[in-house]
Design an enzyme around this catalytic site. Structure first.
Site, PDB file in Angstrom:
ATOM      1  N   PHE A  39      37.852  46.409  36.986  1.00 57.92           N
ATOM      2  CA  PHE A  39      39.141  47.637  37.225  1.00 57.92           C
ATOM      3  C   PHE A  39      40.195  47.128  36.843  1.00 57.92           C
ATOM      4  O   PHE A  39      40.289  45.697  36.317  1.00 57.92           O
ATOM      5  CB  PHE A  39      39.365  47.853  38.715  1.00 57.92           C
ATOM      6  CG  PHE A  39      39.209  46.653  39.684  1.00 57.92           C
ATOM      7  CD1 PHE A  39      40.393  46.099  39.920  1.00 57.92           C
ATOM      8  CD2 PHE A  39      38.008  45.861  40.160  1.00 57.92           C
ATOM      9  CE1 PHE A  39      40.433  45.149  40.831  1.00 57.92           C
ATOM     10  CE2 PHE A  39      38.232  44.870  40.820  1.00 57.92           C
ATOM     11  CZ  PHE A  39      39.342  44.519  41.263  1.00 57.92           C
ATOM     12  N   TYR A  84      48.196  34.331  38.983  1.00 54.43           N
ATOM     13  CA  TYR A  84      48.234  34.960  40.252  1.00 54.43           C
ATOM     14  C   TYR A  84      48.174  33.941  41.481  1.00 54.43           C
ATOM     15  O   TYR A  84      48.470  34.470  42.475  1.00 54.43           O
ATOM     16  CB  TYR A  84      47.366  35.917  40.208  1.00 54.43           C
ATOM     17  CG  TYR A  84      47.367  36.852  39.151  1.00 54.43           C
ATOM     18  CD1 TYR A  84      48.364  38.064  39.521  1.00 54.43           C
ATOM     19  CD2 TYR A  84      46.887  36.945  37.820  1.00 54.43           C
ATOM     20  CE1 TYR A  84      48.542  39.153  38.526  1.00 54.43           C
ATOM     21  CE2 TYR A  84      47.188  38.025  36.991  1.00 54.43           C
ATOM     22  CZ  TYR A  84      47.819  38.871  37.394  1.00 54.43           C
ATOM     23  OH  TYR A  84      48.243  39.910  36.413  1.00 54.43           O
TER      24      TYR A  84
END
Length: 405
Positions: free
Chosen positions: A405, A124
């Protein structure tokens, strides 16, 4: 290069895309029962998929919420809760195209920040995300591990039924509030997947709530994990903390005191706890608390650099001019003067130069400018500016998300 198209998904494509995500993460396809329970947590909104013909081969998903930033403000944030590509379509530019589409959507909607939990840390950074908050895994040995007598006491702890846990915890989390940089709000769609399937009527986790003078002020969700084996038949279970939040030191101490008082267990373990949680010094003998690992937890990406920098507070120090480079969202590339009185774009010469992923690492206060400069992530053009940046961006409390999440 395989041809594919990237576009928002439709309502009819929700289940097929969640299956793409699950299979990319090596989970089975979702069952009819599970989809009936949790499908509402996978809305079509804010999801982009890559399609080969009419077949989805990759997916990125997010939901909108708020994040606490240094200074106490809650700022809009996009929480990226899924990114995956089918195994036979990886390394062909699919994920790059999906992430570019998602970031363009964030920018178009005026979302200043994006966050995620990284399945692989090497992925990322190239999309502008930086490791912005860490978490530690701790283990306390039982029965030797116990709290000191002068640790804050008071209040009561009660166990909830699964039905009570589903009903009561959303409001309690909101009451506790986003009191630490990095904490995020938990919207309605978060709870069925990330809480109810662990602590609900068909799950196996247990839930305890702490009540202080002003009412409920903390909770813990945990599982009992057996450690007995053929060679160690008398070894007790371990309590594995899945989710714990408290409004203050007394509530936090009350929850740990409860966990360390449970009979027939050999230890209590918690993953992704705040790195500055003072658990060891809360014990009568700090050696009974071990930090097993410190890992990256929350990754953060400034989507609108000027808005993101302007949303947080800074400590008293002289201003610093940052030269920020952003290849994916080039509108962010430029010079920014950052100081306790605010943030503005400037044409002044830069004191420090960094890529947008490194700015994400600096943003919540987890990493100092000195550490990032020493690691070669910040180019120093004015040596005196490093100390000023350290003071500006430093936070007394370590950032922590505390929400999966």
């Amino acid at each position: 290069m395989t041809a594919f198209d990237v576009r928002p998904i439709t309502e009819d494509e929700r289940r097929s895309t969640v299956d793409v995500l699950r299979r990319s993460l090596h989970h089975n396809r979702i069952t009819d029962d599970a989809w009936a329970r949790t499908g509402k947590s996978w809305p079509a909104e804010h999801k982009f998929a890559a399609f080969d013909g009419g077949t989805p081969i990759g997916i990125v998903s997010s939901f909108d919420t708020g994040i606490a930033v240094p200074g106490g403000r809650a700022v809009p944030v996009a929480a990226v809760d899924g990114a995956g590509v089918r195994a036979d379509r990886t390394r062909r530019g699919v994920l790059s195209a999906l992430m570019a589409a998602q970031l363009a959507d964030f920018a178009a909607r005026g979302v200043p920040l994006a966050v995620l939990h990284a399945s692989e840390p090497t992925i990322y950074g190239r999309f502008g995300y930086g490791s912005a908050a860490l978490g530690k895994t701790v283990r306390v040995a039982r029965p030797a591990g116990r709290l000191r007598e002068r640790v804050p006491a008071g209040g009561e702890v009660r166990m909830l039924t699964p039905e009570e846990a589903v009903k009561e915890l959303p409001a309690l989390y909101e009451r506790i509030g986003l009191h630490r940089p990095g904490m995020i709000g938990r919207p309605d769609l978060w709870w069925p997947v990330a809480h109810d399937r662990y602590a609900g009527p068909e799950a196996g986790h247990l839930v305890a709530v702490h009540s202080g003078p002003d009412g409920d002020d903390g909770f813990v969700v945990y599982a009992t994990v057996s450690r007995r084996s053929f060679d160690s038949p008398d070894e007790g279970a371990v309590l594995d903390v899945h989710d714990m939040h408290a409004a203050g030191p007394a509530a936090r101490a009350g929850l740990w005191r409860f966990l360390l008082s449970v009979d027939l267990v050999s230890g209590v373990r918690g993953r992704h706890r705040p790195v500055d949680e003072p658990l060891a010094v809360m014990l009568a003998d700090h050696r009974h608390a071990a930090t097993l690992a410190v890992e990256d937890d929350l990754w953060l990406r400034p989507v609108d650099v000027e808005a993101a920098l302007g949303a947080r507070a800074y400590r008293a120090a002289g201003p610093v001019v940052l030269a920020v480079a952003d290849r994916t969202l080039p509108g962010n590339t430029g010079h920014y003067e950052v100081g306790p009185d605010g943030v503005r774009r400037t044409s002044a010469a830069a004191d420090l130069a960094l890529d947008v992923d490194t700015l994400g690492m600096l943003y919540l206060g987890q990493w100092s400018a000195t550490a990032l400069a020493d690691a070669g992530r910040i180019e120093v053009r004015d040596e005196a500016a490093v100390a000023r940046a350290d003071e500006l961006f430093t936070t007394v409390t370590a950032p922590w998300c505390g929400t999966h999440f």
